[in-house]
Design an enzyme around this catalytic site. Structure first.
Site, PDB file in Angstrom:
ATOM      1  N   ASN A   9       0.861  -1.184   0.000  1.00 20.85           N
ATOM      2  CA  ASN A   9       0.000   0.000   0.000  1.00 20.85           C
ATOM      3  C   ASN A   9       0.896   1.232   0.000  1.00 20.85           C
ATOM      4  O   ASN A   9       1.536   1.535   1.008  1.00 20.85           O
ATOM      5  CB  ASN A   9      -0.880  -0.035   1.261  1.00 20.85           C
ATOM      6  CG  ASN A   9      -1.674   1.232   1.450  1.00 20.85           C
ATOM      7  OD1 ASN A   9      -1.830   2.025   0.517  1.00 20.85           O
ATOM      8  ND2 ASN A   9      -2.185   1.430   2.660  1.00 20.85           N
ATOM      9  N   TRP A  10       0.928   1.920  -1.124  1.00 21.32           N
ATOM     10  CA  TRP A  10       1.838   3.069  -1.247  1.00 21.32           C
ATOM     11  C   TRP A  10       1.250   4.339  -0.627  1.00 21.32           C
ATOM     12  O   TRP A  10       1.897   5.392  -0.649  1.00 21.32           O
ATOM     13  CB  TRP A  10       2.184   3.318  -2.723  1.00 21.32           C
ATOM     14  CG  TRP A  10       3.105   2.273  -3.302  1.00 21.32           C
ATOM     15  CD1 TRP A  10       3.636   1.191  -2.658  1.00 21.32           C
ATOM     16  CD2 TRP A  10       3.612   2.229  -4.650  1.00 21.32           C
ATOM     17  NE1 TRP A  10       4.432   0.475  -3.518  1.00 21.32           N
ATOM     18  CE2 TRP A  10       4.438   1.092  -4.747  1.00 21.32           C
ATOM     19  CE3 TRP A  10       3.434   3.032  -5.783  1.00 21.32           C
ATOM     20  CZ2 TRP A  10       5.092   0.746  -5.931  1.00 21.32           C
ATOM     21  CZ3 TRP A  10       4.088   2.679  -6.954  1.00 21.32           C
ATOM     22  CH2 TRP A  10       4.917   1.550  -7.019  1.00 21.32           C
ATOM     23  N   LYS A  11       0.044   4.249  -0.117  1.00 18.83           N
ATOM     24  CA  LYS A  11      -0.613   5.405   0.516  1.00 18.83           C
ATOM     25  C   LYS A  11      -0.469   6.644  -0.375  1.00 18.83           C
ATOM     26  O   LYS A  11      -0.431   6.508  -1.592  1.00 18.83           O
ATOM     27  CB  LYS A  11      -0.034   5.652   1.907  1.00 18.83           C
ATOM     28  CG  LYS A  11       0.003   4.379   2.748  1.00 18.83           C
ATOM     29  CD  LYS A  11       0.236   4.658   4.196  1.00 18.83           C
ATOM     30  CE  LYS A  11       0.434   3.345   4.937  1.00 18.83           C
ATOM     31  NZ  LYS A  11       0.164   3.448   6.343  1.00 18.83           N
ATOM     32  N   HIS A  96      -9.476   0.855   4.774  1.00 22.16           N
ATOM     33  CA  HIS A  96      -8.200   1.004   5.505  1.00 22.16           C
ATOM     34  C   HIS A  96      -8.449   1.866   6.741  1.00 22.16           C
ATOM     35  O   HIS A  96      -9.258   2.797   6.720  1.00 22.16           O
ATOM     36  CB  HIS A  96      -7.156   1.649   4.585  1.00 22.16           C
ATOM     37  CG  HIS A  96      -5.772   1.596   5.148  1.00 22.16           C
ATOM     38  ND1 HIS A  96      -5.339   2.483   6.107  1.00 22.16           N
ATOM     39  CD2 HIS A  96      -4.739   0.750   4.916  1.00 22.16           C
ATOM     40  CE1 HIS A  96      -4.086   2.184   6.427  1.00 22.16           C
ATOM     41  NE2 HIS A  96      -3.692   1.137   5.723  1.00 22.16           N
ATOM     42  N   GLU A  98      -6.873   4.228   7.988  1.00 21.95           N
ATOM     43  CA  GLU A  98      -6.682   5.673   7.791  1.00 21.95           C
ATOM     44  C   GLU A  98      -7.939   6.299   7.203  1.00 21.95           C
ATOM     45  O   GLU A  98      -8.266   7.453   7.500  1.00 21.95           O
ATOM     46  CB  GLU A  98      -5.440   5.916   6.907  1.00 21.95           C
ATOM     47  CG  GLU A  98      -4.166   5.630   7.692  1.00 21.95           C
ATOM     48  CD  GLU A  98      -2.960   5.259   6.846  1.00 21.95           C
ATOM     49  OE1 GLU A  98      -2.998   5.412   5.612  1.00 21.95           O
ATOM     50  OE2 GLU A  98      -1.967   4.792   7.439  1.00 21.95           O
ATOM     51  N   GLU A 168      -5.472  -5.494  10.281  1.00 23.82           N
ATOM     52  CA  GLU A 168      -4.457  -4.480  10.541  1.00 23.82           C
ATOM     53  C   GLU A 168      -4.765  -3.787  11.861  1.00 23.82           C
ATOM     54  O   GLU A 168      -5.558  -2.833  11.898  1.00 23.82           O
ATOM     55  CB  GLU A 168      -4.461  -3.435   9.420  1.00 23.82           C
ATOM     56  CG  GLU A 168      -4.171  -4.011   8.058  1.00 23.82           C
ATOM     57  CD  GLU A 168      -3.580  -2.950   7.136  1.00 23.82           C
ATOM     58  OE1 GLU A 168      -2.476  -3.171   6.652  1.00 23.82           O
ATOM     59  OE2 GLU A 168      -4.206  -1.910   6.939  1.00 23.82           O
ATOM     60  N   GLY A 174       2.300   1.775  10.828  1.00 26.49           N
ATOM     61  CA  GLY A 174       3.225   2.895  10.731  1.00 26.49           C
ATOM     62  C   GLY A 174       3.891   3.249  12.048  1.00 26.49           C
ATOM     63  O   GLY A 174       4.501   4.311  12.176  1.00 26.49           O
ATOM     64  N   SER A 214       3.356  -2.632  10.211  1.00 18.31           N
ATOM     65  CA  SER A 214       4.808  -2.635  10.366  1.00 18.31           C
ATOM     66  C   SER A 214       5.456  -3.953   9.938  1.00 18.31           C
ATOM     67  O   SER A 214       6.390  -4.428  10.592  1.00 18.31           O
ATOM     68  CB  SER A 214       5.189  -2.261  11.805  1.00 18.31           C
ATOM     69  OG  SER A 214       4.707  -0.955  12.108  1.00 18.31           O
ATOM     70  N   GLY A 235       2.765  -1.327   4.290  1.00 14.77           N
ATOM     71  CA  GLY A 235       2.777   0.102   3.994  1.00 14.77           C
ATOM     72  C   GLY A 235       4.195   0.590   3.746  1.00 14.77           C
ATOM     73  O   GLY A 235       4.755   0.435   2.667  1.00 14.77           O
ATOM     74  N   GLY A 236       4.805   1.150   4.783  1.00 14.23           N
ATOM     75  CA  GLY A 236       6.112   1.796   4.669  1.00 14.23           C
ATOM     76  C   GLY A 236       7.163   0.981   3.924  1.00 14.23           C
ATOM     77  O   GLY A 236       7.857   1.503   3.047  1.00 14.23           O
TER      78      GLY A 236
HETATM   79  C1  PEP Z   1      -0.739  -0.150   5.829  1.00 15.53           C
HETATM   80  O1  PEP Z   1      -0.699   0.983   5.388  1.00 15.53           O
HETATM   81  O2  PEP Z   1      -1.670  -0.889   5.488  1.00 15.53           O
HETATM   82  C2  PEP Z   1       0.303  -0.601   6.748  1.00 15.53           C
HETATM   83  C3  PEP Z   1       0.196  -1.770   7.290  1.00 15.53           C
HETATM   84  O3  PEP Z   1       1.354   0.289   6.989  1.00 15.53           O
HETATM   85  P1  PEP Z   1       2.768  -0.060   7.695  1.00 15.53           P
HETATM   86  O4  PEP Z   1       3.270  -1.349   7.062  1.00 15.53           O
HETATM   87  O5  PEP Z   1       3.641   1.100   7.376  1.00 15.53           O
HETATM   88  O6  PEP Z   1       2.509  -0.239   9.146  1.00 15.53           O
END
Ligand code: PEP
Length: 252
Positions: A9-11, A96, A98, A168, A174, A214, A235-236
């Site tokens: 997920n590049w957000k 998601h 967010e 999640e 994050g 993470s 994500g990251g």
């Molecule tokens: C995400 O955005 O779905 C996510 C899990 O982010 P991260 O891996 O950065 O925690």
């Protein structure tokens, strides 16, 4: 046998040229990854270009959201699921945390988006997960089962094989704080039980449940060793081709 899914997920990161650069860098690094489905989710503005540039590769492309509206119309700022399908994407991330946290998405919105995605031929990656306060209050399972049941209301058995659930925990997104493999496994097994109760044991056995929060190259193997963890939503660590490829190739 459930085929794992590793989705990035590049957000809200990367211009079109940066998206293409990362996607093209990823392509050779995951070209032999037949053990799992590889998915990346760029921002809307990069979606078509990335789809075009990845055509013929083993990388699938997802949008990060879609409209609750199925048909085109006067809905400023929205993008319909069929438009996402039209540019060549195959998946869409829905619900998601967010979006739930910052854009007030409810389970009812999530459900409409899931329905719209399925009607348009997309695979829906529906996210669920509790906050730290909810976990500490002993409410994690109630929250997750409510999101699961609400988000997937009204689906027919035929719809279910185009659903992927991503667990999640909000406190792990994050933050660098990952759920332990055992914590994640416990919730994934619970999600599968709820799914079996709502739908059928066969559908639950086939359901792919991803862990997100993470995920990094150094913790993916421990997570994937758990019986009910069928992949990851990253994500990251998906923003760089090399680290995402290491996660995809966790078995190598
Ligand atoms: C995400 O955005 O779905 C996510 C899990 O982010 P991260 O891996 O950065 O925690």
């Amino acid at each position: 046998m459930r085929k794992p899914v590793i989705a990035g997920n590049w957000k809200m990161y990367k211009t079109v040229s940066e998206s293409v650069e990362t996607a093209l860098a990823l392509k050779p690094l995951v070209a032999n990854a037949n053990h799992c489905d590889v998915v990346i989710a760029p921002v809307f503005t990069s979606l078509k270009t990335v789809c075009d540039r990845l055509e013929g590769s083993n990388i699938k492309v997802a949008a990060q959201d879609c409209s609750t509206e199925v048909k085109e119309g006067a809905h400023t700022g929205e993008v319909a699921a069929f438009m996402i399908r039209d540019v060549g994407a195959s998946h869409v991330i829905i619900g998601h945390s967010e979006r739930r946290q910052y854009y007030a998405e409810t389970d009812a919105h999530v459900n409409k988006k899931v329905q719209a995605a399925l009607q348009s031929g997309l695979i829906a990656i529906m996210c669920v997960g509790e906050t730290l306060e909810q976990r500490e209050a002993g409410l994690a399972q109630d929250i997750v089962s409510g999101q699961l049941i609400g988000g997937l209301a009204g689906l027919t058995p035929v719809d279910l094989d185009r659903i992927i659930v991503a667990y999640e925990p909000v406190w792990a997104i994050g933050t660098g704080r990952t759920a332990t493999p055992e914590q994640a496994q416990e919730m994934h097994a619970f999600i599968r039980r709820v799914f079996a109760d709502r739908h059928s044991q066969a559908a639950a056995n086939a359901l792919r449940i991803l862990y997100g929060g993470s995920v990094k190259p150094d913790n993916i193997a421990g997570l994937m060793a758990q019986g009910d963890i069928d992949g990851a939503l990253v994500g990251g660590a998906s923003l760089q081709a090399e680290s995402f490829a290491q996660i995809v190739n966790y078995r190598a």
